[in-house]
Design a protein around this motif. Sequence first.
Motif, PDB file in Angstrom:
ATOM      1  N   HIS B 106      38.050  32.064  38.282  1.00 13.27           N
ATOM      2  CA  HIS B 106      36.633  31.873  38.611  1.00 13.27           C
ATOM      3  C   HIS B 106      35.793  33.027  38.063  1.00 13.27           C
ATOM      4  N   VAL B 107      36.157  34.249  38.416  1.00 11.45           N
ATOM      5  CA  VAL B 107      35.380  35.415  37.978  1.00 11.45           C
ATOM      6  C   VAL B 107      35.547  35.638  36.479  1.00 11.45           C
ATOM      7  N   PHE B 108      36.776  35.449  35.991  1.00 10.09           N
ATOM      8  CA  PHE B 108      37.025  35.679  34.567  1.00 10.09           C
ATOM      9  C   PHE B 108      36.162  34.756  33.701  1.00 10.09           C
ATOM     10  N   LEU B 109      36.148  33.474  34.041  1.00 12.76           N
ATOM     11  CA  LEU B 109      35.390  32.522  33.221  1.00 12.76           C
ATOM     12  C   LEU B 109      33.894  32.753  33.356  1.00 12.76           C
ATOM     13  N   GLY B 268      37.343  43.954  27.832  1.00 12.61           N
ATOM     14  CA  GLY B 268      38.337  45.002  27.636  1.00 12.61           C
ATOM     15  C   GLY B 268      38.067  46.198  28.538  1.00 12.61           C
ATOM     16  N   ARG B 269      36.794  46.412  28.832  1.00 10.82           N
ATOM     17  CA  ARG B 269      36.432  47.576  29.628  1.00 10.82           C
ATOM     18  C   ARG B 269      36.523  47.301  31.124  1.00 10.82           C
ATOM     19  N   VAL B 270      36.225  46.062  31.531  1.00 12.23           N
ATOM     20  CA  VAL B 270      36.090  45.834  32.972  1.00 12.23           C
ATOM     21  C   VAL B 270      37.234  45.051  33.596  1.00 12.23           C
ATOM     22  N   TRP B 271      38.258  44.699  32.823  1.00  6.34           N
ATOM     23  CA  TRP B 271      39.292  43.843  33.415  1.00  6.34           C
ATOM     24  C   TRP B 271      39.950  44.499  34.627  1.00  6.34           C
TER      25      TRP B 271
END
Lengths: 77, 396
Positions: B106-109, B268-271
């Motif tokens: 959900h958050v990733f997409l 890349g920075r916030v994963w």
Amino acid sequence: MKIAVYGAGCAKCHKTEEIVKQALAETGTEAEVVKVTDFKEIITAGIMSTPAVAVDEVVKSTGRVPSVNEVKGWISG
Amino acid sequence: MTTSEDTISQQEPVAPPPRRFTLRWKSLGLLALLALVIVGWYQFDQNLPKYAEWYTYSVLKYPRPAGDPGLAAVDNCCTEPIPTEQLSQAERMGRAIAFALYQFPHVFLLLSLVVFVMGVVRSYFAPERVRALLAGRLGRFGHPLAALLGVLTPFCSCSAVPLFVGFVTAGIPLGVTFTFLTAAPLVNEVALFFLVKEFGIRIAALYAITGLSIALFAGWLIGRIRGERYVEAWVKEAAVHRLAMEPSQMVMEDRFRAGFVAWKEILGRVWLFLVIGVLIGTVVHAYVSQEHLLGALGNKQWWSVPLAVVVGVPIYSNPAGVLPVMQALLGKGVALGTVLTFLMAVIALSLPEFIILRKVLKTRLIALFALIVACGIIIVGYLFNWLITPGSWFIP
């Protein structure tokens, strides 16, 4: 021709320099490539986001890595 | 003898090519594809809770508590979940797994989509272009324009100083500069998009309008008290030999490429923030007692909103990390205003940014700025808690 690459040593700035050099090599153009890394110098040139490229004192792109084809367009005319 | 006129005439041959609007089938095709992706994402995201629950309870065979509203309690403010105290160990575990399975995609997409779209939009608003817009004679329109552009311009706390110096040396009033600097973090595009999707356009609009109002007020006040006194001397003395700038000639493909670059870079920075955020949200959702949580953050205590600010300031995170925690808190019945206050405090009031700004501003002005923003956020929290109650106009 004088090409200036602006950026205080970030990875994207190195990449930009490489791309500029590649474009020069592929088109066989003679040009002087200068790296501007001093923060104040970058700002006073009016640039607010790096990496930026200027060809003969005209800023062509800021805040992104240009593509080789883009750079070829700038140096050919 | 060389005069300044000579240098100007040397630069003159560079005439910008006339801008023409040409309809390109390729651009239209790309935009249509993007629209299609958004529609597909929306459908998928709406069904995500169902998929997560199906996998947890049907495939992994965790026991599902009788009468459990499930993840609906996360998405809907007004569904009472079964208190965690009444659940068995296995039931809690199942609830945790379902929540995490839902939140990760959900958050990733959501983040991917917003970052990509903003990457495309922002290719139209380079900081240099914004500066040119704001340096024009705008009069009273300077502040509102600065606030709107603040939301749209690529900007992270690391670039606060170059932006600030660039604006001030271009003769943009300090108040307008501050409006710009405040609007960017206060009205966060990821949070805005999240609110549109989960709570509807009315609440999202309320969030945007209150955020912009705080930015306008902060800028206006700093202009009024002649904040220029508190700008470090070297900024004012910075000599400017500004170069000519060629208008960007990007086509839609370049802009989409910029979107992908932004996506790769930001994800890349916030994963890590995202992962930590989902884990904290999961613990809150499945293990924290609702009674205890509402004792501290409930709407009945007047201090819940200021407390959210105090807790939020030292935390430095991306909205991606805050969203899963927000959803877990909302699911527990914490009021939206309190949760939004927390989000705004985490994003807009960041200690690292203030330390960076110290290079160009004296401490007094930074402190005043932080105070204005903190007060503004608290007001927004109370306003939301007061306006948004089940059955009000804002929750249709």
